[in-house]
Design a protein around this motif. Structure first.
Motif, PDB file in Angstrom:
ATOM      1  N   LEU A   1       4.319  -3.580  10.875  1.00  0.00           N
ATOM      2  CA  LEU A   1       3.247  -4.352  10.248  1.00  0.00           C
ATOM      3  C   LEU A   1       2.960  -3.787   8.865  1.00  0.00           C
ATOM      4  CD1 LEU A   1       0.990  -6.489  10.363  1.00  0.00           C
ATOM      5  CD2 LEU A   1      -0.503  -4.724  11.342  1.00  0.00           C
ATOM      6  N   ARG A   2       2.929  -4.670   7.873  1.00  0.00           N
ATOM      7  CA  ARG A   2       2.595  -4.301   6.495  1.00  0.00           C
ATOM      8  C   ARG A   2       1.222  -4.889   6.176  1.00  0.00           C
ATOM      9  NH1 ARG A   2       5.017  -2.672   1.739  1.00  0.00           N
ATOM     10  NH2 ARG A   2       4.505  -3.786  -0.198  1.00  0.00           N
ATOM     11  N   ILE A   3       0.311  -4.046   5.715  1.00  0.00           N
ATOM     12  CA  ILE A   3      -1.055  -4.449   5.384  1.00  0.00           C
ATOM     13  C   ILE A   3      -1.180  -4.511   3.868  1.00  0.00           C
ATOM     14  CG2 ILE A   3      -3.494  -3.873   5.620  1.00  0.00           C
ATOM     15  CD1 ILE A   3      -2.710  -2.232   8.127  1.00  0.00           C
ATOM     16  N   VAL A   4      -1.675  -5.641   3.349  1.00  0.00           N
ATOM     17  CA  VAL A   4      -1.722  -5.851   1.902  1.00  0.00           C
ATOM     18  C   VAL A   4      -3.142  -6.205   1.468  1.00  0.00           C
ATOM     19  CG1 VAL A   4      -0.862  -7.237  -0.022  1.00  0.00           C
ATOM     20  CG2 VAL A   4       0.676  -6.611   1.847  1.00  0.00           C
ATOM     21  N   TYR A   5      -3.594  -5.511   0.417  1.00  0.00           N
ATOM     22  CA  TYR A   5      -4.879  -5.821  -0.214  1.00  0.00           C
ATOM     23  C   TYR A   5      -4.606  -6.247  -1.652  1.00  0.00           C
ATOM     24  CZ  TYR A   5      -9.275  -4.937  -2.692  1.00  0.00           C
ATOM     25  OH  TYR A   5     -10.379  -5.056  -3.488  1.00  0.00           O
ATOM     26  N   ALA A   6      -5.073  -7.432  -2.038  1.00  0.00           N
ATOM     27  CA  ALA A   6      -4.903  -7.933  -3.399  1.00  0.00           C
ATOM     28  C   ALA A   6      -6.131  -7.573  -4.223  1.00  0.00           C
ATOM     29  CB  ALA A   6      -4.706  -9.448  -3.379  1.00  0.00           C
ATOM     30  N   SER A   7      -5.920  -6.815  -5.309  1.00  0.00           N
ATOM     31  CA  SER A   7      -7.016  -6.326  -6.126  1.00  0.00           C
ATOM     32  C   SER A   7      -7.104  -7.119  -7.419  1.00  0.00           C
ATOM     33  CB  SER A   7      -6.824  -4.838  -6.446  1.00  0.00           C
ATOM     34  OG  SER A   7      -7.772  -4.418  -7.405  1.00  0.00           O
ATOM     35  N   LEU A   8      -8.097  -7.982  -7.524  1.00  0.00           N
ATOM     36  CA  LEU A   8      -8.323  -8.699  -8.772  1.00  0.00           C
ATOM     37  C   LEU A   8      -8.776  -7.752  -9.874  1.00  0.00           C
ATOM     38  CD1 LEU A   8     -10.071 -12.011  -7.669  1.00  0.00           C
ATOM     39  CD2 LEU A   8      -7.999 -11.815  -9.034  1.00  0.00           C
ATOM     40  N   TRP A   9      -9.531  -6.713  -9.518  1.00  0.00           N
ATOM     41  CA  TRP A   9     -10.016  -5.777 -10.536  1.00  0.00           C
ATOM     42  C   TRP A   9      -8.841  -5.139 -11.265  1.00  0.00           C
ATOM     43  CZ3 TRP A   9      -9.659  -0.893 -12.358  1.00  0.00           C
ATOM     44  CH2 TRP A   9     -10.659  -0.457 -13.226  1.00  0.00           C
ATOM     45  N   GLN A  10      -7.874  -4.657 -10.515  1.00  0.00           N
ATOM     46  CA  GLN A  10      -6.721  -4.031 -11.165  1.00  0.00           C
ATOM     47  C   GLN A  10      -5.957  -5.029 -12.022  1.00  0.00           C
ATOM     48  OE1 GLN A  10      -4.162  -1.800  -8.639  1.00  0.00           O
ATOM     49  NE2 GLN A  10      -5.795  -0.536  -7.800  1.00  0.00           N
TER      50      GLN A  10
END
Length: 279
Positions: free
Chosen positions: A28-37
Motif C-alpha cells: 500500500l502506497r499512501i499519498v498526500y498532495a500538498s498545495l502549499w508546497q
C-alpha cells in the motif's frame, strides 16, 4: 494506493485500503498532495512557513502509516508527500496502481466541497479502478457481505463483472449481479415481459463470459424493473462493495461518468468501485 488529507473520510479510505491490500497481497502506497508546497515554489523565500508545512505533512503521513500498520501489520507500506493539485497528484501517482482509494469527502464547509470534488474528479478520470470508501461503517468493515455489480450493456458489463468476481472471491462471499430494465427510451407503452426476458438473457450471457476464472463464487442474478441508479443503490444497501463500469474516452478532460455512477458515488450505503473501460 490511497490518498489522505487529514479528514474523517480520508481515514476511512486508509482503513479500507489497507484491508484491501491485505486481501490482495499487494503493498500500500499512501499519498498526500500538498498545495502549499506547489505554490511555495512561486513565492519569495522571505516569510515562508516551510517547517510548519513539513511538520504537518510528516505528522499526517506518520499517523496514516501508524494507523495502517496497527490494522494490518503484514502489509508493506510506503508514504510520500507530492506537491501539486490533489486531483493531478493522485492521477499521476496512480499510474500503474492496481486500485486507487479515496475518501467520500473532507470535513465541512468549502474544504468538504473541495475534497468531495477531488474524489469525484479522480473517479471520473483515473485509468485504474477507483474505490470511494463511502457508506456505513458496517458495510465498509464487513468482508462477508455480498459484492453487488451493475450489469449494463457493451464491453463494460464484462469488465465490471470480472472485477466484481475477483472481489467476491477474495472475500469468500456472494456476488449479486443486477440488471435493471424498463421500457425503451421514447416508448409510450409500459415495460413488459419482452424487456424482462431480454434483460435475463443478457445477464446470463455476460455472467457466463465473465465468471470462468472464479467458478467457486456463489452468484445471485437479479433483473429488476426500474431506473438503474435507483435499482443499484437499493440493491447495494447491505453490500460490502458496489461495482460499476464507466467508459473512458481518449480525452483526459471532463467528468467521464454516467448518471448511474454519479448517483452511486453520492448516495450508496457502501464503498463504490468504478472500473474504467476504454472506448
Amino acid at each position: 494506493m490511497v490518498g489522505v488529507d487529514g479528514s474523517a473520510g480520508g481515514w476511512q479510505a486508509v482503513d479500507w485500503a489497507v484491508d484491501q491490500a491485505a486481501r490482495t497481497g499487494l503493498p500500500l502506497r499512501i499519498v498526500y498532495a500538498s498545495l502549499w508546497q506547489h505554490y511555495a515554489r512561486r513565492l519569495p523565500a522571505a516569510g515562508r512557513r516551510r517547517p510548519d508545512e513539513h511538520a504537518y505533512a510528516d505528522q499526517l503521513l506518520g499517523t496514516a502509516l501508524a494507523r495502517a500498520r496497527t490494522r494490518q501489520p503484514q502489509v508493506p507500506l510506503s508514504a510520500v508527500t507530492e506537491a501539486g493539485e490533489p486531483v493531478e497528484v493522485l492521477l499521476r501517482e496512480a499510474r500503474g496502481a492496481a486500485q486507487l482509494v479515496v475518501g467520500p469527502r473532507g470535513d465541512g464547509g468549502m474544504v468538504g466541497m473541495m475534497l468531495g470534488s477531488v474524489g469525484l474528479s479522480v473517479a471520473a478520470r483515473a485509468l485504474c479502478p477507483v474505490v470511494v470508501a463511502r457508506g456505513t461503517a458496517r458495510n465498509r468493515e464487513a468482508a462477508d457481505r455480498p459484492v453487488v455489480v451493475g450489469v449494463g450493456e457493451g464491453p463494460g458489463a464484462v469488465a465490471a463483472l470480472r472485477f466484481a468476481f475477483g472481489e467476491a472471491a477474495r472475500r469468500g462471499g456472494e456476488l449479486v449481479a443486477v440488471r435493471a430494465w424498463r421500457a425503451p427510451a421514447g416508448s409510450t407503452r409500459a415495460a413488459g415481459p419482452a424487456e424482462r426476458r431480454w434483460a435475463e438473457r443478457h445477464l446470463g450471457a455476460v455472467l457466463a463470459e465473465a465468471g470462468g476464472e472464479h467458478p467457486g463464487v456463489r452468484v445471485s442474478a437479479q433483473t429488476v424493473q426500474g431506473p438503474p441508479p435507483l435499482v443499484l443503490v437499493e440493491a447495494a444497501a447491505e453490500a460490502a462493495l458496489l461495482v460499476l463500469a464507466v467508459p473512458r474516452g481518449e480525452s483526459a478532460h471532463g467528468l467521464q461518468l454516467g448518471r448511474t455512477s454519479h448517483v452511486a458515488l453520492h448516495h450508496a450505503d457502501c464503498p463504490v468501485a468504478v472500473v474504467p473501460v476504454p472506448h
